[in-house]
Design an enzyme around this catalytic site. Structure first.
Site, PDB file in Angstrom:
ATOM      1  N   GLN A 299       0.832  -1.203   0.000  1.00  0.00           N
ATOM      2  CA  GLN A 299       0.000   0.000   0.000  1.00  0.00           C
ATOM      3  C   GLN A 299       0.872   1.261   0.000  1.00  0.00           C
ATOM      4  O   GLN A 299       1.684   1.468   0.901  1.00  0.00           O
ATOM      5  CB  GLN A 299      -0.916   0.037   1.222  1.00  0.00           C
ATOM      6  CG  GLN A 299      -1.907  -1.112   1.289  1.00  0.00           C
ATOM      7  CD  GLN A 299      -1.437  -2.235   2.179  1.00  0.00           C
ATOM      8  OE1 GLN A 299      -0.281  -2.634   2.126  1.00  0.00           O
ATOM      9  NE2 GLN A 299      -2.340  -2.751   3.016  1.00  0.00           N
ATOM     10  N   GLN A 321       0.092  -0.233  -5.825  1.00  0.00           N
ATOM     11  CA  GLN A 321      -1.056  -0.639  -5.016  1.00  0.00           C
ATOM     12  C   GLN A 321      -1.642   0.577  -4.302  1.00  0.00           C
ATOM     13  O   GLN A 321      -0.915   1.374  -3.701  1.00  0.00           O
ATOM     14  CB  GLN A 321      -0.650  -1.692  -3.987  1.00  0.00           C
ATOM     15  CG  GLN A 321      -1.816  -2.203  -3.146  1.00  0.00           C
ATOM     16  CD  GLN A 321      -1.451  -3.386  -2.274  1.00  0.00           C
ATOM     17  OE1 GLN A 321      -0.423  -4.016  -2.477  1.00  0.00           O
ATOM     18  NE2 GLN A 321      -2.298  -3.706  -1.322  1.00  0.00           N
ATOM     19  N   ASP A 322      -2.983   0.721  -4.390  1.00  0.00           N
ATOM     20  CA  ASP A 322      -3.702   1.803  -3.683  1.00  0.00           C
ATOM     21  C   ASP A 322      -3.266   3.189  -4.150  1.00  0.00           C
ATOM     22  O   ASP A 322      -3.055   4.101  -3.347  1.00  0.00           O
ATOM     23  CB  ASP A 322      -3.501   1.688  -2.165  1.00  0.00           C
ATOM     24  CG  ASP A 322      -4.166   0.455  -1.569  1.00  0.00           C
ATOM     25  OD1 ASP A 322      -4.799  -0.293  -2.326  1.00  0.00           O
ATOM     26  OD2 ASP A 322      -4.033   0.243  -0.361  1.00  0.00           O
ATOM     27  N   ASP A 343      -6.057  -2.763  -6.578  1.00  0.00           N
ATOM     28  CA  ASP A 343      -7.036  -1.864  -5.937  1.00  0.00           C
ATOM     29  C   ASP A 343      -6.625  -0.398  -6.105  1.00  0.00           C
ATOM     30  O   ASP A 343      -6.718   0.396  -5.171  1.00  0.00           O
ATOM     31  CB  ASP A 343      -7.154  -2.189  -4.442  1.00  0.00           C
ATOM     32  CG  ASP A 343      -7.503  -3.635  -4.173  1.00  0.00           C
ATOM     33  OD1 ASP A 343      -8.031  -4.304  -5.084  1.00  0.00           O
ATOM     34  OD2 ASP A 343      -7.234  -4.117  -3.060  1.00  0.00           O
ATOM     35  N   ARG A 411     -12.918  -5.578  -7.340  1.00  0.00           N
ATOM     36  CA  ARG A 411     -13.301  -6.615  -6.384  1.00  0.00           C
ATOM     37  C   ARG A 411     -13.919  -5.935  -5.168  1.00  0.00           C
ATOM     38  O   ARG A 411     -13.618  -4.767  -4.869  1.00  0.00           O
ATOM     39  CB  ARG A 411     -12.107  -7.475  -5.991  1.00  0.00           C
ATOM     40  CG  ARG A 411     -10.945  -6.727  -5.355  1.00  0.00           C
ATOM     41  CD  ARG A 411      -9.833  -7.673  -4.975  1.00  0.00           C
ATOM     42  NE  ARG A 411      -8.711  -6.981  -4.328  1.00  0.00           N
ATOM     43  CZ  ARG A 411      -7.842  -7.572  -3.526  1.00  0.00           C
ATOM     44  NH1 ARG A 411      -7.964  -8.864  -3.242  1.00  0.00           N
ATOM     45  NH2 ARG A 411      -6.838  -6.894  -2.994  1.00  0.00           N
TER      46      ARG A 411
END
Length: 508
Positions: A299, A321-322, A343, A411
């Site tokens: 993250q 990520q993120d 994500d 998701r």
């Protein structure tokens, strides 16, 4: 120019303000009770006051631990909690003030029902984010506060359920806190800057954060910060009192704000952001926000926004990520480029992405890419992601690997996760099934994932998932609910920003 739809007025929270002068026998509070709330006003008001007191009590539990040293993630988590809970107090206070005096629009758009839903939803997300920040710590503090946080979130969900929902068919109206001269200013290409940032020393400041600190608090007028070309290696945080800031760069390849905070190195996801903004009414144009930590650091947020009625126009947001944390509130992204791996569009804001380029990147070996992870936890929340007129493709580093690296549209991070993709192009980077499970059958019955009139090799629906919560929208009446005009009440506040937008399903 913005394309405005013309629809009949609905007799709801917006309209009672117009009717107020000719209804002297009925108080504004009575109308709030009748038109906006499912319960008597006194019950709603008392619940708000009780909840504000509850938030403050939880904050006092954290206060003795603010000077903890030696554990970056734990001390950051505590700091996060105090900031987040303080924001919830503000959002609850706005809700109380708006219902007590509906004619005063210091904080609101004029659509009280929408405002209340937005603020109360944000108020409940904040304590949940507070608890999430203790992931990876071994402290007793999480256990000490978790009971109070659980009780608090229960109260907040109860408050949210007391507010009625209305279809948003109001005409455009500028909020009272945006002056007419500001609207004219924002339509010009050459804006008069209040402050200039230049790394070479030719401006008023050499760092973006110094310019932010010097900006006025709670400003009802637009305050423009011009950031000259250069790479600014700093973490910028625009606190909640910095209202109506506008930042303009020299272009996404010229003005770059860059950081590398990440979860592996001890930061909470919330505080890892290179650029974070909480002050309402924020606008950014022609700037890149990036986090260079890389995929192995997990993250690592490039941009986090909690800014209500915020706009990002012609910006690049890049990470892994993120990448983009649309934490809470109403947000609009136009002609932006957003890239990442896992994500990389996530959060629990109410957000529209329009005419954006969304690029999946090469991540870790054997890693699956998931573009969205929307975080709605309760069906009464107005939150979700609407992606319209966008290009969803592989970035240059992933293009040779699209057959061996699986990329999905999203998701379900939380139980009522909601994402709608419409009128967009999808390349062959997108897997035929489209969407990915989070954990087994979690949220597959309660999520709301929908597609409408998309095109491209990745948009074929024949092999899409058959989850109960997945929908193929066939009628414009369904898709219209997720347009700028209805989903984020854009007709009521976006014209004041001078940023182009399409209000409905028409041409982009």
């Amino acid at each position: 120019m913005a394309k405005l739809t013309t629809k009949p007025l609905q007799f709801c929270c917006f309209f009672f303000i117009l009717l107020f002068p000719i209804l002297p026998a009925t108080s504004s509070v009575d109308l709030v009770q009748t038109e906006c709330l499912k319960v008597p006003f006194s019950q709603f008001s008392n619940s708000l006051l009780s909840t504000i007191d509850g938030v403050r009590q939880v904050m006092t539990i954290f206060s003795p631990f603010t000077k903890l040293l030696g554990d970056l993630r734990l001390s950051t988590a505590i700091s996060d909690c105090l900031d987040l809970l303080d924001s919830s107090v503000d959002q609850l206070s706005w809700s109380l003030s708006a219902t007590q005096n509906p004619k005063a629009k210091d904080y609101s758009t004029g659509d009280l029902s929408s405002d209340l839903k937005t603020w109360l939803s944000a108020a409940v997300v904040n304590p949940e984010t507070c608890i999430d920040g203790f992931e990876g710590t071994n402290s007793f503090i999480k256990g000490l506060v978790s009971g109070g946080i659980d009780q608090l979130t229960s109260q907040l969900y109860d408050l949210l359920s007391m507010v009625k929902s209305f279809p948003n068919n109001q005409p455009a109206e500028f909020p009272s806190w945006v002056k007419s001269e500001d609207r004219n200013l924002l339509h010009l290409n050459d804006l008069a800057a209040d402050a200039t940032v230049a790394a070479d020393g030719t401006g008023d400041f050499t760092s973006v954060m110094d310019a932010v600190r010097a900006a006025p608090d709670n400003s009802i007028q637009r305050y423009v910060i011009y950031i000259k070309r250069g790479v600014y290696l700093e973490n910028v945080e625009i606190k909640k009192k910095k209202w109506n800031l506008m930042m303009i760069g020299d272009g996404i390849d010229a003005t770059i704000i860059s950081g590398k905070r990440n979860f592996v190195d001890g930061w909470t996801t919330f505080r890892s952001a290179t650029f974070a903004v909480s002050g309402r009414g924020f606008i950014a144009r022609d700037i890149t926000f990036e986090n260079t930590a890389g995929p192995e650091k997990h993250q690592a947020v490039a941009l986090r926004s909690d800014s209500d009625l915020s706009v990002f126009f012609r910006c690049r947001i890049r990470g892994y990520q993120d990448t983009l944390y649309t934490h809470t509130m109403r947000q609009f992204y136009r002609e932006c480029q957003i890239s990442g791996t896992v994500d990389f569009l996530f959060g629990d804001g109410t957000v529209v992405f329009q005419n954006c380029t969304i690029l999946a990147k090469k991540g870790l070996p054997n890693q699956k890419n998931t573009i969205t992870a929307q975080g709605r936890k309760d069906p009464n929340q107005p939150t979700g992601f609407s992606i319209q007129f966008c290009n969803i493709s592989a970035d240059s580093d992933l293009e040779p690997l699209v057959n061996t690296t699986a990329t999905y549209l999203g998701r379900p991070w939380k139980e009522y996760s909601r994402t709608i993709i419409m009128q967009s192009y999808m390349s062959d980077a997108i897997r035929p099934e489209g969407w990915l499970e989070w954990n087994g059958d979690f949220a597959l019955n309660t999520l709301f994932y929908a597609e409408f009139m998309n095109h491209g090799p990745g948009a074929r629906l024949a092999k899409r998932v058959n989850w109960p919560g997945y929908r193929r929208l066939n009628h414009t009446s369904e898709a219209t609910n997720f347009t700028v005009a209805q989903f984020i009440e854009g007709n009521m506040w976006l014209p004041s920003t001078g940023v182009k937008f399409t209000a409905g399903l028409g041409a982009n």
